[in-house]
Design a protein around this motif. Structure first.
Motif, mmCIF file in Angstrom:
data_model
loop_
_atom_site.group_PDB
_atom_site.id
_atom_site.type_symbol
_atom_site.label_atom_id
_atom_site.label_comp_id
_atom_site.label_asym_id
_atom_site.label_seq_id
_atom_site.Cartn_x
_atom_site.Cartn_y
_atom_site.Cartn_z
ATOM 1 N N LEU A 264 0.843 -1.201 0.000
ATOM 2 C CA LEU A 264 0.000 0.000 0.000
ATOM 3 C C LEU A 264 0.878 1.251 0.000
ATOM 4 C CD1 LEU A 264 -2.694 1.499 0.182
ATOM 5 C CD2 LEU A 264 -2.610 1.168 2.675
ATOM 6 N N ALA A 265 1.947 1.254 0.798
ATOM 7 C CA ALA A 265 2.853 2.403 0.831
ATOM 8 C C ALA A 265 3.453 2.655 -0.551
ATOM 9 C CB ALA A 265 3.957 2.164 1.859
ATOM 10 N N ALA A 266 3.871 1.580 -1.213
ATOM 11 C CA ALA A 266 4.449 1.721 -2.550
ATOM 12 C C ALA A 266 3.423 2.267 -3.537
ATOM 13 C CB ALA A 266 4.986 0.374 -3.026
ATOM 14 N N ALA A 267 2.186 1.776 -3.439
ATOM 15 C CA ALA A 267 1.130 2.247 -4.334
ATOM 16 C C ALA A 267 0.843 3.730 -4.113
ATOM 17 C CB ALA A 267 -0.136 1.423 -4.119
ATOM 18 N N LEU A 268 0.856 4.157 -2.877
ATOM 19 C CA LEU A 268 0.618 5.568 -2.572
ATOM 20 C C LEU A 268 1.763 6.437 -3.077
ATOM 21 C CD1 LEU A 268 -0.805 5.127 1.034
ATOM 22 C CD2 LEU A 268 -2.036 6.153 -0.888
ATOM 23 N N GLU A 269 2.983 5.974 -2.895
ATOM 24 C CA GLU A 269 4.130 6.742 -3.369
ATOM 25 C C GLU A 269 4.135 6.848 -4.891
ATOM 26 O OE1 GLU A 269 7.251 4.595 -1.435
ATOM 27 O OE2 GLU A 269 7.225 5.897 0.355
ATOM 28 N N GLU A 270 3.705 5.787 -5.562
ATOM 29 C CA GLU A 270 3.579 5.842 -7.022
ATOM 30 C C GLU A 270 2.576 6.902 -7.454
ATOM 31 O OE1 GLU A 270 2.474 1.945 -8.212
ATOM 32 O OE2 GLU A 270 4.477 1.078 -7.875
ATOM 33 N N ARG A 271 1.612 7.185 -6.584
ATOM 34 C CA ARG A 271 0.583 8.198 -6.875
ATOM 35 C C ARG A 271 0.978 9.565 -6.329
ATOM 36 N NH1 ARG A 271 -1.358 3.256 -6.799
ATOM 37 N NH2 ARG A 271 -3.304 2.663 -7.870
ATOM 38 N N GLY A 272 2.228 9.714 -5.915
ATOM 39 C CA GLY A 272 2.738 11.017 -5.502
ATOM 40 C C GLY A 272 2.468 11.401 -4.073
ATOM 41 N N GLN A 273 2.112 10.427 -3.233
ATOM 42 C CA GLN A 273 1.788 10.727 -1.843
ATOM 43 C C GLN A 273 3.006 10.544 -0.941
ATOM 44 O OE1 GLN A 273 -1.412 11.976 -1.219
ATOM 45 N NE2 GLN A 273 -1.295 11.849 -3.453
ATOM 46 N N LYS A 274 3.104 11.390 0.061
ATOM 47 C CA LYS A 274 4.133 11.238 1.080
ATOM 48 C C LYS A 274 3.659 10.198 2.085
ATOM 49 C CE LYS A 274 7.160 14.046 4.005
ATOM 50 N NZ LYS A 274 7.493 15.431 4.430
ATOM 51 N N VAL A 275 4.498 9.220 2.404
ATOM 52 C CA VAL A 275 4.088 8.100 3.248
ATOM 53 C C VAL A 275 5.062 7.919 4.399
ATOM 54 C CG1 VAL A 275 3.622 5.618 3.336
ATOM 55 C CG2 VAL A 275 3.008 6.929 1.291
ATOM 56 N N SER A 276 4.520 7.656 5.575
ATOM 57 C CA SER A 276 5.300 7.326 6.764
ATOM 58 C C SER A 276 4.804 5.972 7.267
ATOM 59 C CB SER A 276 5.090 8.414 7.818
ATOM 60 O OG SER A 276 5.896 8.201 8.944
ATOM 61 N N LEU A 277 5.714 4.995 7.399
ATOM 62 C CA LEU A 277 5.333 3.598 7.654
ATOM 63 C C LEU A 277 5.907 3.138 8.991
ATOM 64 C CD1 LEU A 277 4.039 0.997 6.365
ATOM 65 C CD2 LEU A 277 6.319 0.488 5.458
ATOM 66 N N PHE A 278 5.061 2.503 9.833
ATOM 67 C CA PHE A 278 5.485 2.067 11.157
ATOM 68 C C PHE A 278 5.037 0.641 11.451
ATOM 69 C CE2 PHE A 278 5.261 6.670 11.500
ATOM 70 C CZ PHE A 278 6.441 6.968 12.151
ATOM 71 N N ASP A 279 5.970 -0.156 11.954
ATOM 72 C CA ASP A 279 5.672 -1.454 12.549
ATOM 73 C C ASP A 279 5.462 -1.202 14.042
ATOM 74 O OD1 ASP A 279 5.710 -3.941 13.745
ATOM 75 O OD2 ASP A 279 7.465 -4.672 12.666
ATOM 76 N N LEU A 280 4.220 -1.316 14.499
ATOM 77 C CA LEU A 280 3.905 -0.919 15.865
ATOM 78 C C LEU A 280 4.565 -1.801 16.915
ATOM 79 C CD1 LEU A 280 0.125 0.010 15.498
ATOM 80 C CD2 LEU A 280 2.099 1.554 15.630
#
Length: 386
Positions: A264-280
């Motif tokens: 999902l993070a990769a898909a969002l970045e492909e669409r130009g979105q800034k993403v912050s990803l965390f393993d809780l």
């Protein structure tokens, strides 16, 4: 350190601490405990330091006094990392007077067995302490972040003593490569963030003051671009997103939710979105909370666990609710081997939050990712990017 011609810094830096307030990781950059001296016709000391550094602080004070004797000790905030030196100060300077709010004196009795009756000066909103050329006007700041807190303002040098307000993690004797905002943001939302309305109230009072310097009890003294700090605090305390972006927080056991979150993070970045990803389970949850408040969109990804959700996700949602998380868009991603119900449980736990918009799209992963769940990821990425 000279702040103005008459105001000196006498704080200390702590490089031994690993967890601030028993939960926030500061092992890399340490912590500062700030204290100040106003050398006017009369001498006022503003706040003390943590118990481990009282002797060092008293030495700093002696050096700045250069033979003078303090007339006042001002206690803006009674939290022990700022008040632990009160008794030692009064033992060394018994002729001094302690200046603080009525509630702070009650707390002193709890901590020290005395409220320093006979040498106490109780101040409240609008009170003034006359030091001669310098006069301190007191501003009540209840629940920023304890109920007894006072700010004070020196009109002579245009200095605001802001207690824990505008503070940040990190010692003052090392340069933070990320600048002020990163660790100030984590500090704010972890410690002060629940009390946004109280911060808003004191910011409205501060708006009427000509402030040229802010002296907080943690972090650097702020002298330049003060409009940025004030506006940033206004954004944070009004619970508005600071930036456009998507925070993805996931809880995974066998790696399928991790894979889903990463795709999902990769898909969002492909669409130009800034993403912050965390393993809780592995990342600093305080940083995940920080970014959840920083950005305008949040994705929660959890496996179904014991008919509920994974404990780290439950803790994360509880922490968001505890700090008044609001005004955001949230998407839910769930996984399960036979009967996924994590999304339903997460939505129920999120029900107490204010002004939350849920996406229409979500993702359900049955066991492992397949063509169907990947199509759902694409649909969710499209909606979050719209």
């Amino acid at each position: 350190m000279e702040i103005t011609e008459d105001i000196r810094y006498i704080g200390v830096n702590d490089h031994d601490i690993d967890l601030f307030e028993g939960q926030y990781d500061v092992s890399e950059n340490g912590m500062s405990y700030n204290s100040y001296v106003i050398l006017s016709d009369k001498v006022a000391v503003a706040d003390t330091v943590d118990a481990h550094f009282v002797d060092e602080w008293l030495g700093n004070l002696e050096a700045v006094l250069d033979g003078r004797t303090p007339d006042y000790l001002i206690v803006h905030h009674m939290e022990p990392d700022h008040s632990a030196g009160i008794a030692a100060f009064m033992e060394r300077y018994p002729e001094a007077q302690v200046v603080s709010s009525a509630m702070a004196f009650k707390m002193m009795k709890n901590y020290f067995g005395t409220d320093f009756a006979g040498c106490s000066v109780v101040v409240k909103e609008g009170s003034e302490l006359d030091l001669g050329a310098h006069k301190l006007a007191f501003v009540a700041a209840p629940n920023v972040h304890w109920p007894e807190v006072m700010f004070s303002y020196d009109a002579h040098d245009k200095v605001l003593f802001s207690a824990d307000g505008f503070g940040k993690f990190g010692a003052n004797d090392i340069e933070d490569p990320e600048g002020w905002s990163c660790e100030a943001r984590r500090y704010y939302f972890g410690i002060v963030g629940k009390f946004g309305k109280n911060v808003q109230a004191v910011l409205k009072k501060a708006a009427g003051l000509d402030i040229q310097v802010i002296c907080p009890l943690h972090g650097p003294v702020l002298k330049e671009n003060l409009g940025y700090y004030l506006e940033t605090y206004n954004t944070w305390s009004s619970y508005q997103p600071e930036d456009r972006g998507v925070t993805i927080a996931y809880a995974s056991v066998y790696g399928h939710m991790k894979q889903t979150a990463e795709e999902l993070a990769a898909a969002l970045e492909e669409r130009g979105q800034k993403v912050s990803l965390f393993d809780l389970a592995r990342d600093d949850m305080a940083e995940a909370v920080e970014d959840a408040f920083r950005y305008d969109r949040l994705v929660l990804c959890s496996i179904t666990y014991a008919t509920g959700i994974f404990p780290f996700m439950s803790t994360f949602i509880h922490t968001l609710a505890e700090h008044n998380y609001q005004n955001r868009t949230i998407a839910l991603v769930e996984g399960g081997s036979w009967m996924p119900m994590a999304a339903k449980v997460m939505k129920k736990q999120l029900a107490e939050l204010s002004d939350i918009t849920f996406t229409q799209a979500g993702v359900t992963v049955l066991g492992a990712l397949d063509d169907d769940s990947r199509a759902q990821i694409a649909t969710l990425a499209d909606e979050l990017s719209a």
